[in-house]
Design an enzyme around this catalytic site. Structure first.
Site, PDB file in Angstrom:
ATOM      1  N   ASP A  18       0.814  -1.227   0.000  1.00 29.83           N
ATOM      2  CA  ASP A  18       0.000   0.000   0.000  1.00 29.83           C
ATOM      3  C   ASP A  18       0.847   1.277   0.000  1.00 29.83           C
ATOM      4  OD1 ASP A  18      -3.043  -0.951   0.551  1.00 29.83           O
ATOM      5  OD2 ASP A  18      -1.632  -2.273   1.578  1.00 29.83           O
ATOM      6  N   HIS A  20       0.714   3.527  -2.523  1.00 28.90           N
ATOM      7  CA  HIS A  20      -0.220   4.550  -3.014  1.00 28.90           C
ATOM      8  C   HIS A  20       0.484   5.716  -3.709  1.00 28.90           C
ATOM      9  CE1 HIS A  20      -4.081   3.039  -1.426  1.00 28.90           C
ATOM     10  NE2 HIS A  20      -3.335   2.497  -0.472  1.00 28.90           N
ATOM     11  N   ASP A  58      -1.627  -2.155  -4.345  1.00 26.33           N
ATOM     12  CA  ASP A  58      -1.827  -0.703  -4.252  1.00 26.33           C
ATOM     13  C   ASP A  58      -0.508   0.052  -4.317  1.00 26.33           C
ATOM     14  OD1 ASP A  58      -4.554  -0.931  -4.218  1.00 26.33           O
ATOM     15  OD2 ASP A  58      -4.822  -0.424  -2.106  1.00 26.33           O
ATOM     16  N   ASN A 126      -6.714  -3.172  -4.920  1.00 26.97           N
ATOM     17  CA  ASN A 126      -8.020  -2.720  -5.402  1.00 26.97           C
ATOM     18  C   ASN A 126      -7.946  -1.348  -6.040  1.00 26.97           C
ATOM     19  OD1 ASN A 126      -7.475  -1.934  -2.587  1.00 26.97           O
ATOM     20  ND2 ASN A 126      -9.427  -0.862  -2.702  1.00 26.97           N
ATOM     21  N   HIS A 127      -6.893  -0.568  -5.760  1.00 22.38           N
ATOM     22  CA  HIS A 127      -6.748   0.747  -6.391  1.00 22.38           C
ATOM     23  C   HIS A 127      -6.167   0.636  -7.795  1.00 22.38           C
ATOM     24  CE1 HIS A 127      -7.524   3.876  -3.194  1.00 22.38           C
ATOM     25  NE2 HIS A 127      -7.567   2.754  -2.484  1.00 22.38           N
ATOM     26  N   HIS A 215      -4.400  -9.297  -0.935  1.00 24.66           N
ATOM     27  CA  HIS A 215      -4.825  -7.908  -0.782  1.00 24.66           C
ATOM     28  C   HIS A 215      -6.348  -7.870  -0.661  1.00 24.66           C
ATOM     29  CE1 HIS A 215      -3.942  -3.524  -1.368  1.00 24.66           C
ATOM     30  NE2 HIS A 215      -5.243  -3.520  -1.657  1.00 24.66           N
ATOM     31  N   HIS A 243      -3.677  -4.245   1.944  1.00 23.91           N
ATOM     32  CA  HIS A 243      -4.958  -3.523   1.942  1.00 23.91           C
ATOM     33  C   HIS A 243      -5.265  -2.847   3.271  1.00 23.91           C
ATOM     34  CE1 HIS A 243      -8.838  -2.202   0.581  1.00 23.91           C
ATOM     35  NE2 HIS A 243      -9.481  -2.893   1.510  1.00 23.91           N
ATOM     36  N   HIS A 245      -4.363  -0.688   6.337  1.00 25.76           N
ATOM     37  CA  HIS A 245      -3.326   0.341   6.440  1.00 25.76           C
ATOM     38  C   HIS A 245      -2.649   0.422   7.803  1.00 25.76           C
ATOM     39  CE1 HIS A 245      -4.082   3.017   2.683  1.00 25.76           C
ATOM     40  NE2 HIS A 245      -4.213   1.731   2.412  1.00 25.76           N
TER      41      HIS A 245
END
Length: 627
Positions: A18, A20, A58, A126-127, A215, A243, A245
């Protein structure tokens, strides 16, 4: 504790999830946070001379990352992951199976045209999941460029076979399993229906260290909107869970399945919630044989985040709602709290010059009990130059007051334990369902189901599929018309309405058929978008864990160990197939497809293993897959 020494039998793996990249990239203060921290993560990988980096999804925040985000990512990967340092492990599995969706189905460091010193293996989240007519994602761009190895992708919606990448370094063998993000309800149902299978090496299956990266929701967000740990196979040694955080990177053991779970958490604060306020870490995983050690590495470039909750009703000596000047008193009290958090942030930053100057501050104020909130805008103006998030320092909410308990009333106070915008993730499909369930009869759906419409709206919002809703309506209309023609329904409005209602109710009960309808409609929408585009133009906790023994007893290294448990599983015959082997790349030998020596030969076979209500099958020797 006894530590694992680095040697020719020890894997060193950097673990992160994650990241991002691109989150708030247009923010003048926080815009570069994700890129700076990504560089720090890769710098740790380089300095620790890891064998590879494992990412849990992610990597990108947006499904379609901006040009700036992709460019910054490519810069970092080229800077830290390319070089002459030899890769010391080999791939034993059939890479045509592991990377079957790629035009270049082999690991990047074995490509004779590339010079990779640190391979990266990543699943999608998922992002950044695959979308569009060609079902591509941002990771596929990096994979095609040879900078990253995207694995764990499942294209089937009816059955998932998770085939591991088999790695060997000296005498240590790792079976690396991965499963990219899938809608939680769908994956939950597939687990329940025994449609998820994890394939295992047949020969010497207990000699492999089984590492699984996933995830999905780990905490329960609804009846089926998460994946219980009990769904996963008990032969797994370590699960890296993306996933979520909140950083819980120290491996914790599942008491039922006996495997360990590590939740690295995100490397950037994307929501001002309590879980994000936990100190951010990445992990340096050492694996030797069946033993492992997770070394926590604190991230120094992450922006400091402090948060605190205030319940005004808990301070009757300070605040009286009948006092006309109570609002000014509340504001002064909040300023005092914010100043205290800023002082703490400044002290922490003095010991770490790499930390961003302006911290994130969040003060949640429960004003239930007759109090009134003050102007957040005016309050935030005082901290524009000192805080990274001045617009949302203060968050006012009010708990619903609990009613006296009786048989007929629901106790809503217990249902709302924290503010909805902070504690729960509101999903698009849930909002759509809630809207139609409470809407007047005249605006209720008659052809579509709430679930189907929710999925279509989610595609429209999250994936920018502008034709999603229109195509779903068309698809359902055509299907309903065919149904009425087959039934030869009389042309009377009342009879037609009744048949349509029955047809809709039958679809709602058959969730698999409804999923198939939504997928077909989304495929149409993506194809439509593609046609348009063509027309237009285009450790602390660093203890050594022996996963090879499960139970109680003493290991040979003086560490707690567990007794091995037998599994009374059915064994069947596997059929062999050709795979491909490769030797560890040295400074002078870098071609792909070379054969390995020793026991890793094409004669290895695999056996199927079945588990009730779970998922285990097999895999073959060099390794091919058997059903």
């Amino acid at each position: 504790p006894v530590l694992l020494r680095d040697d020719e039998d020890t894997f060193k793996i950097l673990i992160a999830t994650d990241i991002h990249l691109g989150y708030l990239e247009k923010d003048p203060v926080r815009g570069n946070d994700t890129f700076v921290t990504f560089n720090e993560i890769l710098d740790h990988a380089q300095k620790n001379e890891v064998d590879f980096v494992l990412l849990g999804g992610d990597l990108f925040h947006e499904n379609k990352p901006s040009r700036k985000t992709v460019h910054s990512c490519l810069e970092s990967l080229r800077k830290y992951c390319m070089g002459d340092r030899p890769v010391q492990f080999e791939i034993l599995s059939d890479q045509a199976v592991n990377f079957h969706y790629s035009r270049f189905p082999w690991v990047n460091y074995q490509d004779e045209n590339l010079n990779i010193s640190i391979p990266i293996f990543s699943i999608h989240g998922n992002h950044d999941d695959p979308t569009g007519a060609d079902a591509l994602c941002a990771l596929d761009i990096l994979s095609c460029a040879g900078l990253l190895n995207h694995f764990g992708r499942s294209t089937s919606v009816e059955k998932i076979d998770i085939s591991p990448i088999l790695l060997r370094k000296g005498r240590t063998k790792i079976a690396l399993y991965g499963l990219g993000a899938i809608p939680d309800e769908r994956l939950y149902r597939m687990f329940v229906n025994k449609q998820v299978t994890m394939l295992r090496p047949r020969e010497d299956e207990d000699s492999w260290f089984n590492l699984f990266v996933i995830h999905q929701n780990r905490s329960k967000h609804g009846a089926t909107n998460y994946i219980p740990e009990q769904f996963l196979d008990d032969f797994i040694n370590l699960v890296v869970w993306g996933h979520e955080h909140e950083c819980k990177i120290a491996p914790s053991q599942n008491e039922q399945q006996r495997f360990y779970v590590s939740q690295p958490g995100s490397s950037v604060v994307t929501s001002l919630s309590p879980g994000e306020a936990v100190k951010k870490h990445i992990g340096l995983l050492h694996v030797k044989g069946k033993k492992m050690k997770m070394q926590k590495i604190a991230l120094e470039t992450v922006r400091t985040f402090y948060m605190e909750d205030i319940v005004l009703a808990d301070h009757p000596d300070l605040f009286n709602p009948d006092n006309p000047k109570v609002t000014q008193a509340i504001q002064a009290f909040c300023m005092e709290k914010v100043e205290l958090m800023l002082d703490n942030a400044e002290r922490e930053r003095l010991g770490n010059p790499r930390q961003p100057e302006k911290p994130l501050i969040r003060l949640r104020v429960d004003y239930a009990g007759g109090f009134e909130p003050f102007s957040v805008h005016r309050f935030s103006q005082k901290y524009v130059d000192r805080v990274a998030n001045p617009k949302d320092i203060i968050y006012f909410f009010r708990h619903r007051e609990q009613k006296e308990k009786n048989d007929s009333d629901l106790n809503f106070g217990k249902l709302v334990s924290r503010p909805a915008s902070e504690g729960m993730t509101l999903r698009v499909e849930d909002l759509v369902k809630q809207y139609f369930q409470t809407a007047e009869k005249k605006v209720q759906l008659s052809l579509l189901t709430e679930r189907g419409m929710g999925e279509a709206v989610q595609e429209f919002v999250d994936k920018e599929e502008k034709d999603a809703i229109e195509e779903l309506v068309k698809f359902q209309l055509e299907k309903t018309q065919r149904f009425l023609k087959e039934r030869r329904t009389d042309a009377e409005e009342e009879k037609i309405d009744e048949e349509v209602r029955k047809f809709r109710e039958s679809r709602k009960k058959n969730t698999e058929e409804e999923d198939e309808e939504v997928r077909e409609a989304m495929t149409r929408a993506r194809a439509h978008r593609s046609e348009d585009a063509i027309l237009v133009a285009a450790s602390s906790d660093e203890e050594l864990i022996d996963t090879g023994m499960r139970g109680t007893g003493d290991s040979d290294d003086g560490l707690p160990a567990t007794l091995s448990r037998g599994r009374g599983r059915a064994r069947g015959r596997a059929r062999g197939a050709r795979g491909q082997n490769s030797t560890a790349r040295g400074s002078s030998q870098r071609g792909r497809g070379s054969t390995s020596q020793g026991s890793a030969t094409s004669s290895r076979t695999y056996k199927p293993v079945s588990v009730p209500a779970k998922n285990t099958s097999i895999m073959d020797g060099r390794p091919s897959i058997c059903p």
